[in-house]
Design a protein around this motif. Structure first.
Motif, PDB file in Angstrom:
ATOM      1  N   LYS A  47     -11.890  24.322  19.056  1.00 28.67           N
ATOM      2  CA  LYS A  47     -12.956  24.176  18.058  1.00 28.67           C
ATOM      3  C   LYS A  47     -14.148  25.065  18.412  1.00 28.67           C
ATOM      4  O   LYS A  47     -14.739  25.698  17.541  1.00 28.67           O
ATOM      5  N   GLN A  50     -13.284  28.637  17.578  1.00 31.28           N
ATOM      6  CA  GLN A  50     -13.366  28.883  16.136  1.00 31.28           C
ATOM      7  C   GLN A  50     -14.822  29.052  15.694  1.00 31.28           C
ATOM      8  O   GLN A  50     -15.125  29.899  14.847  1.00 31.28           O
ATOM      9  N   LYS A  51     -15.696  28.286  16.302  1.00 38.03           N
ATOM     10  CA  LYS A  51     -17.128  28.418  15.990  1.00 38.03           C
ATOM     11  C   LYS A  51     -17.651  29.788  16.423  1.00 38.03           C
ATOM     12  O   LYS A  51     -18.371  30.451  15.664  1.00 38.03           O
ATOM     13  N   ALA A  53     -15.885  32.459  16.714  1.00 39.92           N
ATOM     14  CA  ALA A  53     -15.269  33.431  15.806  1.00 39.92           C
ATOM     15  C   ALA A  53     -16.129  33.634  14.569  1.00 39.92           C
ATOM     16  O   ALA A  53     -16.314  34.767  14.117  1.00 39.92           O
ATOM     17  N   LYS A  54     -16.663  32.538  14.039  1.00 38.81           N
ATOM     18  CA  LYS A  54     -17.497  32.622  12.833  1.00 38.81           C
ATOM     19  C   LYS A  54     -18.886  33.172  13.144  1.00 38.81           C
ATOM     20  O   LYS A  54     -19.355  34.089  12.473  1.00 38.81           O
ATOM     21  N   ALA A  62     -10.654  33.238  16.808  1.00 34.84           N
ATOM     22  CA  ALA A  62      -9.944  32.324  15.901  1.00 34.84           C
ATOM     23  C   ALA A  62      -8.438  32.438  16.106  1.00 34.84           C
ATOM     24  O   ALA A  62      -7.728  31.428  16.133  1.00 34.84           O
ATOM     25  N   ALA A  65      -7.652  30.763  19.324  1.00 35.45           N
ATOM     26  CA  ALA A  65      -7.813  29.310  19.174  1.00 35.45           C
ATOM     27  C   ALA A  65      -6.553  28.716  18.551  1.00 35.45           C
ATOM     28  O   ALA A  65      -6.074  27.660  18.979  1.00 35.45           O
ATOM     29  N   LYS A  66      -6.017  29.411  17.563  1.00 38.44           N
ATOM     30  CA  LYS A  66      -4.780  28.948  16.917  1.00 38.44           C
ATOM     31  C   LYS A  66      -3.641  28.916  17.938  1.00 38.44           C
ATOM     32  O   LYS A  66      -2.842  27.985  17.967  1.00 38.44           O
TER      33      LYS A  66
END
Length: 172
Positions: A47, A50-51, A53-54, A62, A65-66
């Motif tokens: 998580k 992903q944050k 990444a944005k 991201a 993270a996947k």
């Protein structure tokens, strides 16, 4: 992954940490730290990735993270930054270790030792045919989340997978 495959992957993660610990180090000074992250903390780590990444516009975070969300274990290996005290070196860009320490420079040997430790660790994973990939994104996020002790400044993550197809290939 069935129970025996999961247990084997955990055993390999432990062996990887031992391999990182016993890897050769400059002047025999051990600045390496290892951690094993399991499912609950992997979700937390993913998580945060992903944050990043944005907010930082880093799509690779991201993607990675996947990847780790499909793993049961991630091995983290980091290094403290402490000059090793060589009189003649200059790899960090400064005249000597005393000057480098005053300037808060990164000792090149700490980074080299980290690379050797990670190489030793992934060699163990390869020996046991556990799929893995070295990811700076995982290590950087682990540092930002404070998973390591405060004096660890550089880290890499190595997610592990035991499945019919290597999940670290054919990535988007």
């Amino acid at each position: 992954m069935n129970k025996s495959e999961q247990k084997a992957t955990e055993q390999v993660a432990n062996l990887m940490c031992v391999s990182a610990r016993t890897a050769p180090k400059a002047c025999g000074i051990d600045n390496i730290e290892t951690l094993i992250v399991k499912k609950d903390k992997i979700l937390y780590l993913a998580k945060a990735m992903q944050k990043i990444a944005k907010t930082e516009k880093k799509p690779s975070f991201a993607r990675d993270a996947k990847n780790i969300l499909n793993c049961d274990i991630v091995v983290l290996i980091g290094t403290k930054i402490k000059p090793i005290g060589l009189r003649v070196c200059g790899f960090c860009g400064f005249k000597d270790c005393a000057t480098a320490q005053k300037k808060d420079a990164v000792c090149s040997f700490n980074s080299i030792d980290l690379g050797i430790a990670v190489g030793s660790a992934v060699g163990i994973a390869a020996l046991f045919h556990i799929d893995n990939r070295i990811m700076y994104s995982v290590g950087k996020t682990a540092l930002e989340l404070g998973l390591f002790k405060k004096d660890v400044k550089i880290a890499l993550g190595v997610p592990l997978s035991a499945s019919g197809k290597n999940i670290f290939f054919d990535r988007a």
